[in-house]
Write a protein that holds these residues in place. Structure first.
Motif, PDB file in Angstrom:
ATOM      1  N   ILE A  55     -13.366 -39.151 -27.687  1.00  0.00           N
ATOM      2  CA  ILE A  55     -14.262 -40.244 -28.061  1.00  0.00           C
ATOM      3  C   ILE A  55     -15.689 -39.703 -28.168  1.00  0.00           C
ATOM      4  CG2 ILE A  55     -12.764 -41.951 -26.975  1.00  0.00           C
ATOM      5  CD1 ILE A  55     -14.954 -42.263 -24.785  1.00  0.00           C
ATOM      6  N   ILE A  56     -16.539 -40.467 -28.828  1.00  0.00           N
ATOM      7  CA  ILE A  56     -17.917 -40.047 -29.076  1.00  0.00           C
ATOM      8  C   ILE A  56     -18.864 -41.026 -28.402  1.00  0.00           C
ATOM      9  CG2 ILE A  56     -19.669 -39.627 -30.865  1.00  0.00           C
ATOM     10  CD1 ILE A  56     -17.347 -38.972 -32.778  1.00  0.00           C
ATOM     11  N   ASP A  57     -19.825 -40.487 -27.644  1.00  0.00           N
ATOM     12  CA  ASP A  57     -20.885 -41.286 -27.013  1.00  0.00           C
ATOM     13  C   ASP A  57     -20.344 -42.399 -26.121  1.00  0.00           C
ATOM     14  OD1 ASP A  57     -22.757 -39.732 -28.386  1.00  0.00           O
ATOM     15  OD2 ASP A  57     -22.778 -41.104 -30.105  1.00  0.00           O
ATOM     16  N   GLY A  58     -19.196 -42.133 -25.484  1.00  0.00           N
ATOM     17  CA  GLY A  58     -18.647 -43.104 -24.554  1.00  0.00           C
ATOM     18  C   GLY A  58     -18.044 -44.334 -25.199  1.00  0.00           C
ATOM     19  N   ASP A  59     -17.934 -44.346 -26.525  1.00  0.00           N
ATOM     20  CA  ASP A  59     -17.393 -45.487 -27.255  1.00  0.00           C
ATOM     21  C   ASP A  59     -15.886 -45.308 -27.415  1.00  0.00           C
ATOM     22  OD1 ASP A  59     -16.573 -47.357 -29.182  1.00  0.00           O
ATOM     23  OD2 ASP A  59     -18.481 -47.260 -30.249  1.00  0.00           O
ATOM     24  N   PHE A  60     -15.086 -46.204 -26.815  1.00  0.00           N
ATOM     25  CA  PHE A  60     -13.630 -46.084 -26.864  1.00  0.00           C
ATOM     26  C   PHE A  60     -13.082 -46.026 -28.291  1.00  0.00           C
ATOM     27  CE2 PHE A  60     -13.609 -48.596 -22.662  1.00  0.00           C
ATOM     28  CZ  PHE A  60     -13.519 -47.442 -21.904  1.00  0.00           C
ATOM     29  N   TYR A  61     -13.823 -46.593 -29.236  1.00  0.00           N
ATOM     30  CA  TYR A  61     -13.297 -46.734 -30.591  1.00  0.00           C
ATOM     31  C   TYR A  61     -13.981 -45.801 -31.592  1.00  0.00           C
ATOM     32  CZ  TYR A  61     -11.082 -50.730 -28.483  1.00  0.00           C
ATOM     33  OH  TYR A  61     -10.328 -51.523 -27.658  1.00  0.00           O
ATOM     34  N   LYS A  62     -14.860 -44.950 -31.107  1.00  0.00           N
ATOM     35  CA  LYS A  62     -15.519 -43.961 -31.969  1.00  0.00           C
ATOM     36  C   LYS A  62     -14.853 -42.620 -31.699  1.00  0.00           C
ATOM     37  CE  LYS A  62     -20.202 -42.586 -33.361  1.00  0.00           C
ATOM     38  NZ  LYS A  62     -21.655 -42.722 -33.028  1.00  0.00           N
ATOM     39  N   ILE A  63     -14.048 -42.164 -32.646  1.00  0.00           N
ATOM     40  CA  ILE A  63     -13.112 -41.076 -32.407  1.00  0.00           C
ATOM     41  C   ILE A  63     -13.604 -39.774 -33.052  1.00  0.00           C
ATOM     42  CG2 ILE A  63     -10.733 -40.289 -32.694  1.00  0.00           C
ATOM     43  CD1 ILE A  63     -11.062 -42.706 -30.818  1.00  0.00           C
ATOM     44  N   ASN A  64     -13.485 -38.695 -32.302  1.00  0.00           N
ATOM     45  CA  ASN A  64     -13.855 -37.359 -32.777  1.00  0.00           C
ATOM     46  C   ASN A  64     -12.645 -36.739 -33.483  1.00  0.00           C
ATOM     47  OD1 ASN A  64     -14.481 -34.616 -33.074  1.00  0.00           O
ATOM     48  ND2 ASN A  64     -15.727 -34.585 -31.214  1.00  0.00           N
ATOM     49  N   ILE A  97      -6.476 -40.120 -11.569  1.00  0.00           N
ATOM     50  CA  ILE A  97      -6.293 -39.847 -10.148  1.00  0.00           C
ATOM     51  C   ILE A  97      -7.425 -38.987  -9.600  1.00  0.00           C
ATOM     52  CG2 ILE A  97      -4.866 -37.782 -10.449  1.00  0.00           C
ATOM     53  CD1 ILE A  97      -3.169 -38.816  -8.058  1.00  0.00           C
ATOM     54  N   ASN A  98      -8.083 -38.229 -10.489  1.00  0.00           N
ATOM     55  CA  ASN A  98      -9.181 -37.356 -10.089  1.00  0.00           C
ATOM     56  C   ASN A  98     -10.529 -38.057 -10.261  1.00  0.00           C
ATOM     57  OD1 ASN A  98      -7.192 -35.054 -11.739  1.00  0.00           O
ATOM     58  ND2 ASN A  98      -7.621 -34.858  -9.569  1.00  0.00           N
ATOM     59  N   PRO A  99     -11.530 -37.678  -9.466  1.00  0.00           N
ATOM     60  CA  PRO A  99     -12.867 -38.208  -9.700  1.00  0.00           C
ATOM     61  C   PRO A  99     -13.445 -37.622 -10.984  1.00  0.00           C
ATOM     62  CG  PRO A  99     -12.890 -36.533  -7.960  1.00  0.00           C
ATOM     63  CD  PRO A  99     -11.448 -36.786  -8.299  1.00  0.00           C
ATOM     64  N   PRO A 100     -14.467 -38.274 -11.559  1.00  0.00           N
ATOM     65  CA  PRO A 100     -15.107 -39.512 -11.112  1.00  0.00           C
ATOM     66  C   PRO A 100     -14.270 -40.741 -11.431  1.00  0.00           C
ATOM     67  CG  PRO A 100     -16.073 -38.825 -13.184  1.00  0.00           C
ATOM     68  CD  PRO A 100     -15.119 -37.735 -12.788  1.00  0.00           C
ATOM     69  N   ARG A 101     -14.462 -41.780 -10.654  1.00  0.00           N
ATOM     70  CA  ARG A 101     -13.758 -43.033 -10.861  1.00  0.00           C
ATOM     71  C   ARG A 101     -14.227 -43.688 -12.149  1.00  0.00           C
ATOM     72  NH1 ARG A 101     -14.078 -48.070  -6.551  1.00  0.00           N
ATOM     73  NH2 ARG A 101     -12.977 -49.625  -7.827  1.00  0.00           N
ATOM     74  N   GLU A 102     -13.292 -44.262 -12.899  1.00  0.00           N
ATOM     75  CA  GLU A 102     -13.633 -45.002 -14.104  1.00  0.00           C
ATOM     76  C   GLU A 102     -14.365 -46.301 -13.738  1.00  0.00           C
ATOM     77  OE1 GLU A 102     -12.420 -44.577 -17.763  1.00  0.00           O
ATOM     78  OE2 GLU A 102     -12.822 -42.592 -16.905  1.00  0.00           O
ATOM     79  N   ALA A 103     -15.247 -46.724 -14.618  1.00  0.00           N
ATOM     80  CA  ALA A 103     -16.028 -47.933 -14.361  1.00  0.00           C
ATOM     81  C   ALA A 103     -15.157 -49.187 -14.343  1.00  0.00           C
ATOM     82  CB  ALA A 103     -17.131 -48.071 -15.409  1.00  0.00           C
ATOM     83  N   LEU A 104     -14.124 -49.205 -15.191  1.00  0.00           N
ATOM     84  CA  LEU A 104     -13.205 -50.340 -15.255  1.00  0.00           C
ATOM     85  C   LEU A 104     -11.814 -49.896 -14.805  1.00  0.00           C
ATOM     86  CD1 LEU A 104     -14.318 -51.842 -18.689  1.00  0.00           C
ATOM     87  CD2 LEU A 104     -14.986 -52.617 -16.406  1.00  0.00           C
ATOM     88  N   CYS A 105     -10.958 -50.869 -14.502  1.00  0.00           N
ATOM     89  CA  CYS A 105      -9.629 -50.567 -13.952  1.00  0.00           C
ATOM     90  C   CYS A 105      -8.536 -50.856 -14.971  1.00  0.00           C
ATOM     91  CB  CYS A 105      -9.388 -51.391 -12.686  1.00  0.00           C
ATOM     92  SG  CYS A 105      -7.748 -51.146 -11.979  1.00  0.00           S
ATOM     93  N   LEU A 106      -7.721 -49.856 -15.258  1.00  0.00           N
ATOM     94  CA  LEU A 106      -6.662 -49.968 -16.250  1.00  0.00           C
ATOM     95  C   LEU A 106      -5.626 -51.024 -15.892  1.00  0.00           C
ATOM     96  CD1 LEU A 106      -5.476 -48.839 -18.877  1.00  0.00           C
ATOM     97  CD2 LEU A 106      -4.373 -47.040 -17.528  1.00  0.00           C
ATOM     98  N   TRP A 107      -5.459 -51.314 -14.634  1.00  0.00           N
ATOM     99  CA  TRP A 107      -4.417 -52.270 -14.229  1.00  0.00           C
ATOM    100  C   TRP A 107      -4.902 -53.708 -14.287  1.00  0.00           C
ATOM    101  CZ3 TRP A 107      -1.782 -48.285 -14.762  1.00  0.00           C
ATOM    102  CH2 TRP A 107      -2.047 -47.086 -14.089  1.00  0.00           C
ATOM    103  N   ARG A 108      -6.225 -53.904 -14.404  1.00  0.00           N
ATOM    104  CA  ARG A 108      -6.762 -55.257 -14.293  1.00  0.00           C
ATOM    105  C   ARG A 108      -7.673 -55.679 -15.447  1.00  0.00           C
ATOM    106  NH1 ARG A 108      -7.140 -53.251  -8.976  1.00  0.00           N
ATOM    107  NH2 ARG A 108      -9.332 -52.665  -9.247  1.00  0.00           N
ATOM    108  N   ASP A 109      -8.356 -54.732 -16.073  1.00  0.00           N
ATOM    109  CA  ASP A 109      -9.422 -55.087 -17.011  1.00  0.00           C
ATOM    110  C   ASP A 109      -8.948 -54.996 -18.462  1.00  0.00           C
ATOM    111  OD1 ASP A 109     -11.354 -55.569 -15.012  1.00  0.00           O
ATOM    112  OD2 ASP A 109     -11.744 -53.426 -14.820  1.00  0.00           O
TER     113      ASP A 109
END
Length: 365
Positions: A55-64, A97-109
């Motif tokens: 991804i580019i610039d932290g944008d989930f939908y901007k693909i390299n 499973i490794n740090p750093p922790r993601e800002a959002l949670c895949l199981w809930r958000d």
């Protein structure tokens, strides 16, 4: 009634870490690795990858696109050298499973669930038309159970919802892709995902038991980084009481030491630990061991070799494929950080643990 076993595999090989973690670098996969694996008789590679590489610039939908083409090239290397390629999200949007922790949670958000769906559709579309004999997907690496981590873990109901959702997204693009799900990591075990009826769905687990051997001296693997012994495998880990005495009564690490206090670990113990997956294999489910290995930095050599004989012997007997973590590095057979384990210099000056390689090769038949 048992379903008809899938005819794939058993594939055996290694994990390649070029896109494992963006902070390690984001490099193209090396053709030489595929060539060597093929020459040595292996036919599987798992690519544990960090979504931030594409991804580019932290944008989930901007693909390299450049990064995706490098992954495409790894798939092409697999075709060229007869090696099955397993694409794995080691870090998915919302979970690692490794740090750093993601800002959002895949199981809930919902935001990261949608992003993960998008990424799997993207890979599915790129691989469409390539048979599952050549490429498989491994949804997310090592999901932790909520009994292990309340912060980033999931209970089985939430994890199963995730698996079913990703499967649906993939199937909307390609109904013929082999898809694997790692088991949910609960206290000391991998728990298979129950009641998934998709005929091209398989289950994966990792073997790093016992951690007092496989992660001896690994700085990130607490509490086994503090375990300063030379344990023999098979056997009982020595001096567990000494470490229990050092830990405060409320230390979360006490449980790890207590689990192995006066417990003999041997082939029978390991086979019992793998039993949920070996049973699934007998029922016709495709089962694969996506990671296994022993960190070499402090391990006693004979114990390391004994462990490989037992683990690979069990998997071979049950026709379960596997991927060693990793090819190059302290868990691998090339440049292992233990010079006394190396006995051969390869043409590009890499150092090879040929004794371990030859042992592993005996389980390829």
């Amino acid at each position: 009634m048992p379903r008809k076993p899938l005819s794939f595999g058993p594939w055996r090989g290694f994990n390649l870490l070029e896109k494992f973690m963006i902070y390690w670098g984001d490099r193209p996969f090396a053709e030489l690795d595929f060539q060597r694996m093929s020459e040595w008789g292996f036919d599987f590679v798992r690519l544990p990858m960090d979504y931030r590489c594409w991804i580019i610039d932290g944008d989930f939908y901007k693909i390299n696109e450049k990064t995706l083409k490098e992954i495409d090239q790894a798939v092409e290397y697999g075709k060229t050298y007869g090696i099955h390629v397993d694409i794995n999200f080691h870090r998915a949007p919302g979970y690692c499973i490794n740090p750093p922790r993601e800002a959002l949670c895949l199981w809930r958000d919902e935001e990261v669930l949608q992003a993960c769906e998008h990424h799997w559709r993207l890979f599915t579309d790129r691989c469409k038309g390539i048979p599952s004999e050549q490429v498989s997907f491994n949804l997310v690496n090592e999901p932790l159970g909520s009994d292990v981590s309340m912060e980033i873990g999931a209970d089985m109901a939430a994890y199963k919802r995730f698996v079913e959702r990703m499967l649906k997204a993939i199937r909307e693009v390609d109904k013929d892709r082999l898809v694997l799900a790692d088991g949910l990591i609960t206290k000391g075990h991998y728990e298979p995902v129950p009641d998934i009826e998709d005929p091209l769905f398989g289950q994966s687990f990792h073997v790093y038991e016992p951690p007092w051997l496989t992660h001896l001296g690994a700085s990130w693997a607490r509490p086994w980084d503090m375990y300063d012994e030379q344990p023999e495998y098979p056997g009982v880990p020595p001096n567990i009481d000494k470490y229990l005495e050092k830990l405060p009564r409320d230390s979360p690490y006490r449980r790890s030491f207590l689990a192995f206090q006066n417990v003999r670990i041997d082939r029978s113990w390991l086979q019992n630990w793998m039993k949920p997956y070996l049973d699934l294999k007998q029922k016709g489910v495709f089962v694969h061991c996506g990671e296994l290995g022993v960190y070499s930095r402090k391990v006693p050599r004979q114990s390391q070799l004994n462990w490989y004989r037992d683990v690979l012997g069990i998997l071979s007997r049950h026709r379960v494929g596997w991927a060693q973590w990793n090819l190059r590095g302290a868990f691998g057979i090339i440049n292992t950080e233990r010079e006394e384990f190396h006995s051969e210099t390869l043409p590009n000056s890499d150092r090879l643990d040929s004794e371990l390689l030859k042992l592993i090769q005996t389980y390829l038949g």
